[in-house]
Design a protein around this motif. Structure first.
Motif, PDB file in Angstrom:
ATOM      1  N   ASP A 199       0.820  -1.213   0.000  1.00 34.14           N
ATOM      2  CA  ASP A 199       0.000   0.000   0.000  1.00 34.14           C
ATOM      3  C   ASP A 199       0.855   1.265   0.000  1.00 34.14           C
ATOM      4  OD1 ASP A 199       1.020   0.028   2.551  1.00 34.14           O
ATOM      5  OD2 ASP A 199      -0.923  -0.063   3.576  1.00 34.14           O
ATOM      6  N   GLY A 200       2.144   1.124  -0.268  1.00 39.17           N
ATOM      7  CA  GLY A 200       3.028   2.286  -0.315  1.00 39.17           C
ATOM      8  C   GLY A 200       3.443   2.810   1.044  1.00 39.17           C
ATOM      9  N   GLY A 201       3.261   2.005   2.085  1.00 38.67           N
ATOM     10  CA  GLY A 201       3.681   2.420   3.424  1.00 38.67           C
ATOM     11  C   GLY A 201       2.585   2.979   4.298  1.00 38.67           C
ATOM     12  N   VAL A 202       1.343   2.994   3.791  1.00 32.84           N
ATOM     13  CA  VAL A 202       0.236   3.545   4.582  1.00 32.84           C
ATOM     14  C   VAL A 202       0.089   2.793   5.904  1.00 32.84           C
ATOM     15  CG1 VAL A 202      -2.275   3.833   4.668  1.00 32.84           C
ATOM     16  CG2 VAL A 202      -1.007   4.452   2.590  1.00 32.84           C
ATOM     17  N   LEU A 393      -6.817   8.458  10.337  1.00 29.41           N
ATOM     18  CA  LEU A 393      -5.487   8.825   9.846  1.00 29.41           C
ATOM     19  C   LEU A 393      -5.093   7.986   8.644  1.00 29.41           C
ATOM     20  CD1 LEU A 393      -2.972  10.551  10.086  1.00 29.41           C
ATOM     21  CD2 LEU A 393      -2.073   8.917  11.774  1.00 29.41           C
ATOM     22  N   LYS A 394      -5.388   6.708   8.659  1.00 31.54           N
ATOM     23  CA  LYS A 394      -5.041   5.855   7.522  1.00 31.54           C
ATOM     24  C   LYS A 394      -5.817   6.264   6.276  1.00 31.54           C
ATOM     25  CE  LYS A 394      -2.134   3.202   9.700  1.00 31.54           C
ATOM     26  NZ  LYS A 394      -2.581   1.946  10.328  1.00 31.54           N
ATOM     27  N   ASP A 395      -7.071   6.656   6.436  1.00 32.49           N
ATOM     28  CA  ASP A 395      -7.835   7.129   5.281  1.00 32.49           C
ATOM     29  C   ASP A 395      -7.194   8.388   4.697  1.00 32.49           C
ATOM     30  OD1 ASP A 395      -9.627   5.089   5.561  1.00 32.49           O
ATOM     31  OD2 ASP A 395     -11.195   6.291   6.519  1.00 32.49           O
ATOM     32  N   ALA A 396      -6.778   9.296   5.589  1.00 31.84           N
ATOM     33  CA  ALA A 396      -6.125  10.525   5.115  1.00 31.84           C
ATOM     34  C   ALA A 396      -4.826  10.198   4.402  1.00 31.84           C
ATOM     35  CB  ALA A 396      -5.870  11.459   6.294  1.00 31.84           C
ATOM     36  N   LEU A 397      -4.052   9.300   4.973  1.00 36.73           N
ATOM     37  CA  LEU A 397      -2.756   8.966   4.390  1.00 36.73           C
ATOM     38  C   LEU A 397      -2.917   8.232   3.061  1.00 36.73           C
ATOM     39  CD1 LEU A 397       0.229   9.241   4.835  1.00 36.73           C
ATOM     40  CD2 LEU A 397       0.211   7.158   6.207  1.00 36.73           C
ATOM     41  N   ALA A 405      -3.868  13.493  -2.847  1.00 36.71           N
ATOM     42  CA  ALA A 405      -4.731  14.526  -2.264  1.00 36.71           C
ATOM     43  C   ALA A 405      -3.897  15.529  -1.467  1.00 36.71           C
ATOM     44  CB  ALA A 405      -5.779  13.873  -1.363  1.00 36.71           C
ATOM     45  N   ASP A 406      -4.485  16.688  -1.236  1.00 38.96           N
ATOM     46  CA  ASP A 406      -3.809  17.739  -0.473  1.00 38.96           C
ATOM     47  C   ASP A 406      -3.676  17.306   0.985  1.00 38.96           C
ATOM     48  OD1 ASP A 406      -2.810  20.278   0.350  1.00 38.96           O
ATOM     49  OD2 ASP A 406      -4.835  20.801   1.011  1.00 38.96           O
ATOM     50  N   PRO A 407      -2.466  17.160   1.519  1.00 41.65           N
ATOM     51  CA  PRO A 407      -2.312  16.662   2.891  1.00 41.65           C
ATOM     52  C   PRO A 407      -2.892  17.593   3.948  1.00 41.65           C
ATOM     53  CG  PRO A 407      -0.198  17.350   1.990  1.00 41.65           C
ATOM     54  CD  PRO A 407      -1.170  17.359   0.867  1.00 41.65           C
ATOM     55  N   ASP A 408      -2.815  18.897   3.745  1.00 42.64           N
ATOM     56  CA  ASP A 408      -3.381  19.819   4.735  1.00 42.64           C
ATOM     57  C   ASP A 408      -4.879  19.577   4.901  1.00 42.64           C
ATOM     58  OD1 ASP A 408      -1.059  21.638   5.422  1.00 42.64           O
ATOM     59  OD2 ASP A 408      -1.068  21.827   3.243  1.00 42.64           O
ATOM     60  N   GLU A 410      -6.665  16.815   4.030  1.00 40.70           N
ATOM     61  CA  GLU A 410      -6.942  15.465   4.528  1.00 40.70           C
ATOM     62  C   GLU A 410      -6.642  15.352   6.021  1.00 40.70           C
ATOM     63  OE1 GLU A 410      -8.245  12.881   2.700  1.00 40.70           O
ATOM     64  OE2 GLU A 410      -8.517  14.392   1.144  1.00 40.70           O
ATOM     65  N   LEU A 411      -5.562  15.960   6.465  1.00 40.40           N
ATOM     66  CA  LEU A 411      -5.204  15.874   7.874  1.00 40.40           C
ATOM     67  C   LEU A 411      -6.145  16.681   8.754  1.00 40.40           C
ATOM     68  CD1 LEU A 411      -1.306  15.973   7.639  1.00 40.40           C
ATOM     69  CD2 LEU A 411      -2.770  14.002   8.120  1.00 40.40           C
TER      70      LEU A 411
END
Length: 427
Positions: A199-202, A393-397, A405-408, A410-411
């Motif tokens: 999953d790319g490290g999620v 957090l995992k959904d955001a990541l 997606a924009d991390p700001d 999503e977080l």
């Protein structure tokens, strides 16, 4: 003794979550009685019986070992209950139902503490507290009080092929930027430079990326620790890694299995301590281990620490006897603790004194891992971290790393969920 996805019944799960909401008393009784084996230890006085729950371990010999330990305790008759299937659900149900165990292994959770289900164990560990690895003990400490005595430490590390780095003129990467550069340089044909999970490290890197910029999951004043601009920077770094074409994706097995590394599909892999014997067999002497590297000067190199602990049910009538048994097994009997950690798998005893004298951990990469745990170990699933927080957090990541997606944004969404959970726990 480590859970290695996708195996359904194995040791420990990094980032294993627990929650006690939503289990009814009726379902508690049904689940507590479901298909669990048992063993009776040495008889004690009439009525002096303790029930000790373990989940079903994946390694051969663990059940027989813990039954043998129980039989050596003179203070009571100890009945070991081996619990296959969904241990989390069965244990939580039993703790709220009619058949709770006197002693059980689990991870300390604020939900359980605030429900009054866990007995404080500060007096049990008092004489040996300084001997326990700090990160392992922190995972069982709530507001300064210890509720679980760590039994074994599992950790994850970055493994790399020495010969491949030497051939490329590279030093072992000591920063995230150096890791990204090395992954690109070591990508060659069918071999990728780095594997951190399909999953790319999620799954594995959510807390480590925060540590790399000086943040953590939850702050001391009970706020989301990733609600800072540097968190977005950390997760942008993982996105850059995902887009680099140097990351192995779609491996036949996931990060916890070293097959991608031993089959030379990748030059570096994030995996667990448990994988080192297989890696040594494949590449004797031709590999090294590293922590996850820092991204900024404010951050730190780190390895995640997970440790199941022995706990006493606080509402039973045998609390004092349960605590004496836990003291005997997990504080006094260091010989049994070493056997449990190194006799049926490859794990680090949570006691420094035991790890220091263990021959299997005395040299080479294994010794490096012991040092990393002692100096750089961080609790990746603190007691206040709940399933709802983890999912948010995992959904955001996932959106940031895999979807761009924009991390700001999503977080911010994830932080709202985490704050709601913290307010529920402590409000």
């Amino acid at each position: 003794m480590t859970q290695r996805p996708p195996a359904p019944q194995s040791r420990r799960t990094f980032l294993r979550m627990s929650g006690i909401a939503g289990i009814t008393a009726a379902s508690a009784g049904a689940l507590a009685a479901a298909g669990c084996g048992s063993n009776t230890g040495r008889p004690g006085a009439q009525g002096d019986e303790l029930v000790h729950w373990y989940h079903q371990y994946g390694e051969d010999g663990v059940q027989q070992a813990v039954e043998r330990y129980a039989a050596e305790f003179d203070g009571a008759q100890v009945r070991v209950q081996w619990t296959p299937g969904n241990y989390d659900t069965k244990l939580q149900a039993a703790l709220q139902g009619s058949g709770p165990p006197d002693v059980f292994e689990y991870q300390t959770k604020v939900d359980l503490v605030r429900a009054g289900l866990l007995e404080p164990l500060d007096d049990v560990i008092a004489g040996a507290r300084d001997d326990f690895t700090e990160a392992a003990l922190a995972s069982h400490t709530v507001d300064g009080t210890v509720y679980g005595i760590p039994q074994a430490v599992d950790t994850q590390i970055l493994v790399y092929r020495r010969s491949l780095l030497d051939g490329a003129g590279l030093e072992p990467p000591a920063s995230f930027d150096a890791l990204l550069d090395a992954a690109r340089a070591l990508t060659d044909g069918d071999r990728k430079g780095l594997f951190v999970g399909n999953d790319g490290g999620v799954t594995t890197l959510a807390p480590l990326a925060l540590f790399s910029v000086g943040l953590r999951l939850v702050t001391d004043d009970r706020r989301p620790g990733f609600a800072e601009p540097e968190a977005a920077r950390a997760y942008r770094g993982l996105r850059e890694l995902f887009e680099s074409d140097a990351l192995l994706l779609g491996a036949p097995t996931d990060w916890s299995d070293p097959a991608a590394f031993t089959q030379e599909l990748t030059a570096m892999q994030w995996t667990g301590l448990w994988a080192l014997p297989q890696i040594e067999e494949a590449f004797p002497g031709d590999y090294g281990v590293l922590p996850w590297p820092k991204l900024t000067d404010a951050g730190a190199d780190s390895v995640p620490v997970g440790a199941f602990g022995a706990m006493a049910y606080a509402e039973g009538g045998k609390v004092d006897l349960a605590k004496e048994y836990i003291r005997w097994l997990w504080v006094e009997r260091t010989d049994l603790q070493e056997d449990f950690n190194l006799g049926y798998g490859f794990h680090i005893p949570p006691r420094r004194s035991i790890a220091d004298r263990a021959d299997a951990l005395a040299e080479g990469p294994a010794a490096d891992v012991v040092r990393y745990v002692d100096e750089l170990g961080r609790t990746s699933s603190p007691p206040e971290w709940t399933p709802a927080m983890d999912s948010a957090l995992k959904d955001a990541l996932t959106g940031v790393v895999r979807g761009g997606a924009d991390p700001d944004r999503e977080l911010r969404v994830a932080a709202e969920t985490v704050q709601d959970e913290l307010d529920r726990l402590y409000g």
